[in-house]
Design an enzyme around this catalytic site. Structure first.
Site, short mmCIF file in Angstrom:
data_model
loop_
_atom_site.label_atom_id
_atom_site.label_comp_id
_atom_site.label_asym_id
_atom_site.label_seq_id
_atom_site.Cartn_x
_atom_site.Cartn_y
_atom_site.Cartn_z
N GLN A 1 0.29 -6.33 -11.58
CA GLN A 1 -0.48 -6.48 -10.48
C GLN A 1 0.07 -6.52 -9.05
O GLN A 1 -0.55 -6.51 -8.10
CB GLN A 1 -1.02 -7.83 -10.90
CG GLN A 1 -1.87 -8.04 -12.13
CD GLN A 1 -2.31 -9.36 -12.38
OE1 GLN A 1 -1.21 -10.42 -12.71
NE2 GLN A 1 -3.42 -9.92 -12.40
N HIS B 1 -2.96 -2.51 -9.10
CA HIS B 1 -3.42 -2.97 -7.84
C HIS B 1 -2.93 -1.97 -6.78
O HIS B 1 -3.00 -2.43 -5.69
CB HIS B 1 -3.19 -4.35 -7.75
CG HIS B 1 -3.93 -5.24 -8.55
ND1 HIS B 1 -3.78 -6.66 -8.34
CD2 HIS B 1 -4.91 -5.18 -9.34
CE1 HIS B 1 -4.71 -7.29 -9.17
NE2 HIS B 1 -5.32 -6.31 -9.91
N CYS C 1 -10.85 11.40 5.85
CA CYS C 1 -10.83 12.77 5.39
C CYS C 1 -10.14 12.55 3.86
O CYS C 1 -9.78 13.59 3.31
CB CYS C 1 -10.21 13.82 6.16
SG CYS C 1 -8.41 13.70 6.28
N SER D 1 2.75 -14.33 -14.17
CA SER D 1 1.30 -13.89 -13.99
C SER D 1 0.50 -15.37 -14.48
O SER D 1 0.77 -15.65 -15.66
CB SER D 1 0.76 -12.84 -14.72
OG SER D 1 -0.80 -12.68 -14.51
N SER D 2 -0.23 -15.94 -13.68
CA SER D 2 -1.00 -16.78 -14.15
C SER D 2 -2.29 -16.59 -14.76
O SER D 2 -3.20 -17.42 -15.13
CB SER D 2 -1.60 -17.85 -12.71
OG SER D 2 -2.28 -16.88 -11.89
ZN LIG Z 1 -7.92 12.23 8.21
#
Ligand SMILES: [Zn+2]
Length: 250
Positions: free
Chosen positions: A99, A117, A128, A193-194
Site C-alpha cells: 500500500q 496505491h 492531456c 499494515s493495520s
Molecule cells: Zn498535458
C-alpha cells in the site's frame, strides 16, 4: 512465534507479502494516513488529497504533500525491506503487494512488487494524460523555495504524481495482478499494515478462505489478528530479518 512463522513459510509453495506504512516507518516515513504524521492535522486534508481537490487546487495538494515527498526522496530501505528481498531471492516469496507509495521494496531489490496505491516514479498530466518521469520534475520542485505546481511541457496542465488519491480508482492492471497473486497464494505474510484499508485488507481473508495461512507482523493489534495463524507483535525491522535468517540458514 518466529519458529512457527519460519515453519509455515518453509511449508508454503506460493507465498506473498502484504505490506503497509509500518514497514517504512523504520525508514523515517510516517504513516501518512495516521494522525501522528501531522499530515491530517489540517482539516481540509481529505479534500486536498482527493482527486477532485487536486483538480480544483493543485497548489494546495503540493503544499500538503511536499514534506512527505521530501522524506520519501531521502528514505532508504530498512532491514525489513531487505529481508523480503532476500526471501524472494531464496525462492520463498512470490510477490509483494504494498500500500506504500515510497518505492522502497523495489529499491531493496524485490522484483515482483505490486504497488496498489501507486508510486512517485511517474507523473501524469491531468489535462492531456501524458506521462513523465518524476525525477527531474521533482528535483526542480524541491529546488524551488516557493512551491510551484509542476506543469505539463506539452499543454501546461497540472502534473499529478501517479499515487492514488481519495476518490480515485486503484490502478487496474496492477490490482488485477495483485489479485491473481492472492488467488495463487497458500500463505500471506502481512507486515506493517493495520489491515484497515479496503480492498487490500480483504486479501488475508481470501487466502484463509482458500485454505492458506496468514502470518501478521505488526507493532500493534490489527483487525484481522483473529484469523491469523501466527501473530507477532513488534518491530518489523527486527522480526522479518530474524525470520529470514532462520530460513536462509536451513
Ligand atoms: Zn498535458
Amino acid at each position: 512465534m518466529i519458529d512457527q512463522a519460519v515453519e509455515l513459510i518453509r511449508k508454503s509453495s506460493y507465498s506473498i507479502a502484504l505490506t503497509g506504512a509500518g514497514i517504512s516507518t523504520p525508514s523515517g516515513i510516517p504513516d501518512f494516513r495516521s494522525h501522528e504524521s501531522g499530515l491530517w492535522n489540517n482539516a481540509d486534508a481529505m479534500q486536498v488529497a482527493s482527486l477532485s481537490g487536486f483538480r480544483y487546487n493543485p497548489l494546495g495538494f503540493y503544499t500538503w504533500i511536499r514534506p512527505f515527498a521530501d522524506l520519501i526522496k531521502n528514505a532508504l530501505p530498512n532491514p525489513a525491506h531487505f529481508a523480503l528481498a532476500t526471501l524472494e531471492d531464496l525462492g520463498m516469496l512470490q510477490a509483494v503487494i504494498t500500500q506504500n507509495i515510497d518505492m522502497l521494496h523495489v529499491d531493496a531489490g524485490n522484483r515482483n512488487v505490486y504497488e496498489v496505491h501507486g508510486h512517485l516514479r511517474q507523473m501524469t498530466c491531468i489535462n492531456c494524460f501524458k506521462e513523465y518521469d518524476s525525477e527531474p520534475i521533482l528535483k526542480k520542485f524541491f529546488e524551488n523555495k516557493e512551491i510551484e505546481v509542476p506543469r505539463c511541457p506539452a499543454c501546461g496542465g497540472a502534473l499529478k504524481p501517479n499515487v492514488i488519491l481519495f476518490g480515485e480508482q486503484l490502478p487496474m492492471q496492477v490490482f488485477i495482478k495483485a489479485q491473481q497473486a492472492v488467488r495463487h497464494a497458500d500463505l500471506v505474510l502481512v507486515a506493517g499494515s493495520s489491515l484497515e484499508v479496503h480492498p487490500v485488507a480483504d486479501f488475508p481473508v481470501q487466502v484463509r478462505r482458500q485454505g492458506g495461512r496468514v502470518i501478521i507482523v505488526n507493532n500493534e493489534r490489527t483487525v484481522q489478528d483473529d484469523i491469523a495463524n501466527v501473530v507477532i507483535r513488534g518491530d518489523v525491522a527486527e522480526i522479518l530479518p530474524a525470520i529470514v535468517d532462520k530460513l536462509a540458514s536451513e
